[in-house]
Design a protein around this motif. Sequence first.
Motif, PDB file in Angstrom:
ATOM      1  N   ARG A  54      27.582  59.079  35.703  1.00 47.74           N
ATOM      2  CA  ARG A  54      27.991  59.197  37.104  1.00 47.74           C
ATOM      3  C   ARG A  54      27.958  57.849  37.832  1.00 47.74           C
ATOM      4  NH1 ARG A  54      25.156  64.639  39.607  1.00 47.74           N
ATOM      5  NH2 ARG A  54      25.910  66.120  38.069  1.00 47.74           N
ATOM      6  N   GLU A 375      46.707  70.742  42.549  1.00 43.34           N
ATOM      7  CA  GLU A 375      45.864  70.887  41.363  1.00 43.34           C
ATOM      8  C   GLU A 375      45.588  72.341  40.993  1.00 43.34           C
ATOM      9  OE1 GLU A 375      42.372  68.491  41.679  1.00 43.34           O
ATOM     10  OE2 GLU A 375      43.499  66.615  41.881  1.00 43.34           O
ATOM     11  N   GLU A 419      38.328  54.346  32.428  1.00 45.81           N
ATOM     12  CA  GLU A 419      39.414  55.290  32.685  1.00 45.81           C
ATOM     13  C   GLU A 419      40.002  55.009  34.055  1.00 45.81           C
ATOM     14  OE1 GLU A 419      38.402  59.410  32.921  1.00 45.81           O
ATOM     15  OE2 GLU A 419      37.452  59.218  34.877  1.00 45.81           O
ATOM     16  N   ASN A 421      41.051  56.783  37.586  1.00 48.19           N
ATOM     17  CA  ASN A 421      40.813  58.016  38.330  1.00 48.19           C
ATOM     18  C   ASN A 421      40.913  57.730  39.818  1.00 48.19           C
ATOM     19  OD1 ASN A 421      40.096  60.755  38.809  1.00 48.19           O
ATOM     20  ND2 ASN A 421      38.814  60.725  36.968  1.00 48.19           N
ATOM     21  N   ALA A 443      35.712  60.929  41.109  1.00 47.88           N
ATOM     22  CA  ALA A 443      35.809  62.274  40.545  1.00 47.88           C
ATOM     23  C   ALA A 443      35.035  62.326  39.232  1.00 47.88           C
ATOM     24  CB  ALA A 443      37.269  62.618  40.313  1.00 47.88           C
ATOM     25  N   PRO A 444      34.709  63.504  38.721  1.00 44.56           N
ATOM     26  CA  PRO A 444      33.998  63.599  37.438  1.00 44.56           C
ATOM     27  C   PRO A 444      34.731  62.828  36.352  1.00 44.56           C
ATOM     28  CG  PRO A 444      34.083  65.736  38.505  1.00 44.56           C
ATOM     29  CD  PRO A 444      34.946  64.820  39.323  1.00 44.56           C
ATOM     30  N   GLY A 446      36.433  61.692  33.088  1.00 45.49           N
ATOM     31  CA  GLY A 446      37.116  62.448  32.049  1.00 45.49           C
ATOM     32  C   GLY A 446      38.028  63.533  32.580  1.00 45.49           C
ATOM     33  N   LYS A 447      38.126  63.654  33.914  1.00 42.57           N
ATOM     34  CA  LYS A 447      39.009  64.659  34.503  1.00 42.57           C
ATOM     35  C   LYS A 447      39.782  64.014  35.644  1.00 42.57           C
ATOM     36  CE  LYS A 447      39.141  69.217  36.707  1.00 42.57           C
ATOM     37  NZ  LYS A 447      38.342  70.335  37.245  1.00 42.57           N
ATOM     38  N   MET A 448      41.089  63.957  35.519  1.00 44.22           N
ATOM     39  CA  MET A 448      41.933  63.330  36.529  1.00 44.22           C
ATOM     40  C   MET A 448      42.095  64.264  37.707  1.00 44.22           C
ATOM     41  SD  MET A 448      43.438  60.389  36.750  1.00 44.22           S
ATOM     42  CE  MET A 448      44.835  59.479  37.405  1.00 44.22           C
ATOM     43  N   THR A 449      41.331  64.055  38.752  1.00 42.71           N
ATOM     44  CA  THR A 449      41.375  64.938  39.898  1.00 42.71           C
ATOM     45  C   THR A 449      41.035  64.164  41.159  1.00 42.71           C
ATOM     46  OG1 THR A 449      40.394  66.891  40.945  1.00 42.71           O
ATOM     47  CG2 THR A 449      38.981  65.632  39.490  1.00 42.71           C
ATOM     48  N   ARG A 450      41.570  64.640  42.278  1.00 38.57           N
ATOM     49  CA  ARG A 450      41.229  64.056  43.572  1.00 38.57           C
ATOM     50  C   ARG A 450      40.022  64.738  44.202  1.00 38.57           C
ATOM     51  NH1 ARG A 450      46.903  63.028  43.600  1.00 38.57           N
ATOM     52  NH2 ARG A 450      47.350  60.945  44.414  1.00 38.57           N
ATOM     53  N   LYS A 451      39.541  65.780  43.585  1.00 33.99           N
ATOM     54  CA  LYS A 451      38.392  66.485  44.133  1.00 33.99           C
ATOM     55  C   LYS A 451      37.108  65.761  43.749  1.00 33.99           C
ATOM     56  CE  LYS A 451      36.305  71.041  44.587  1.00 33.99           C
ATOM     57  NZ  LYS A 451      36.407  72.474  44.293  1.00 33.99           N
TER      58      LYS A 451
END
Length: 464
Positions: A54, A375, A419, A421, A443-444, A446-451
């Motif tokens: 993190r 998403e 990565e 992101n 974002a977390p 390994g996960k492509m997200t705007r959240k």
Amino acid sequence: MKELVILEYEIAKLNMAFHEYVAPHAELLGSYFDADGEALREVRDACMYSIGERLPVPPPLVPTALTKRLKGLHQAFRSGLNHVYENRMDASWERLADELRLDGPSNRYIRASRRPRWAHVGRPDVVIHGDVVTMVEPNVGTSCGGMPDADLLARIFMEAPVIGDFLRGIGATPGDAIGPIASLIRAEMKGQATEPDGLVVVIERQEELANPGFYHCTMLARELRRHGIKAEAAAVEDLEVAEDAVTFQRQKVAVVYRMCGEQPDPVGLYPKLAPLIDSAADGNVSLLDDLGDQIAGNKTILAVLSEEVDAGRVPEPTATLLRSFIPWSRILSDTKSLIDGSSVDLLAWCEAQQQDLVLKPGTGFQGRGVTIGCEVDPAQWREVIESAISSSEAWLVQRLVRTKPTRIAISRSGTLTHEENFVDYGYYVAGDAIGIAGIRKSAPFGKMTRKVKPPVFAPLFFVQ
């Protein structure tokens, strides 16, 4: 003629150079910042969020000019809210509560005898897109976390091999999150004619303090002590509220720094907090940030301010700054709404514009309930709209602010893993000190997200 430098590009350029510098040392830094290593022992022992995968390594860089811009934007935010309060709400807390769609239990915490102090303490979240800075969450109140994290992690990065040398070489400086809070506490003591070495307690509910993963109060008290403040973490249930004083472990309390607010249970928490609120009203103790100020800064205030700006009822030049700083926002309801000059059915419009919108509850934290239209599939989007409409709390719909992905690295398997992101930033507010420090929440991995969930706190370093 001087070439125009776009803020988002300037930040990307700064950070790319940093990543290129540390790349040959990936194994050294990957081991150094290992979650089980000695360098992060203090972070690990405190059970902080920002550890292991993190924690961004290296930390993010931004130009110092961003601080000045944030100050101007935040002052416009406060000015706009004052104008709305005076003119749309007739300087009435009752009107304010109605406009924000606050529930009855929350209203019990409000002292209507004074004006709201807009964003007196807080940590607004912003995104940077092109040359524009936009606030996506107001995050006001002393319940906002992350301040001690930023200062502690900044010290760790400055002491780290390779990274510390690079930061010093370019003259990068970290923000100061706790220093302005300490200054605000001293000003509060002076204003209340309290002894400058009086006890400050950082409070939360007993069940939170008993949670090994809840470190905020203990760390904040410790960081305040570094600034010469006599501070202790305390459960609100362990405070003794007498007729003329509030005490903790037989010591008189001068200031209460209140991590806990009325949420998530305004009914259940009121019996615990009401004696403190009453004691502060009687002048026996100071609350650094009144609960009413946090309630007045509910997320739904963005919708009210957005409506007033769009209607041309906020004076210039404040309105000019707010048109980009405040995202288009409305309280979600089954009604007609004026959008881009046309009257539309708001619910049908939201369903049709799914790809460009975000839905979120008016209260909450750590991404609770936030749904990004692009998403999820249409069925999920309709389900969220239906749930929001039937909910007892007000929900916001906002236009999505699109940013470019940013390069991030973390420590993994003894090296640095990279990565691309999406990230957002935060800035701290303490009284009139604005833009004093910053965080980046990614974002977390390994996960492509705007959240943004789970939360990540990383210190921003400022470059001249």
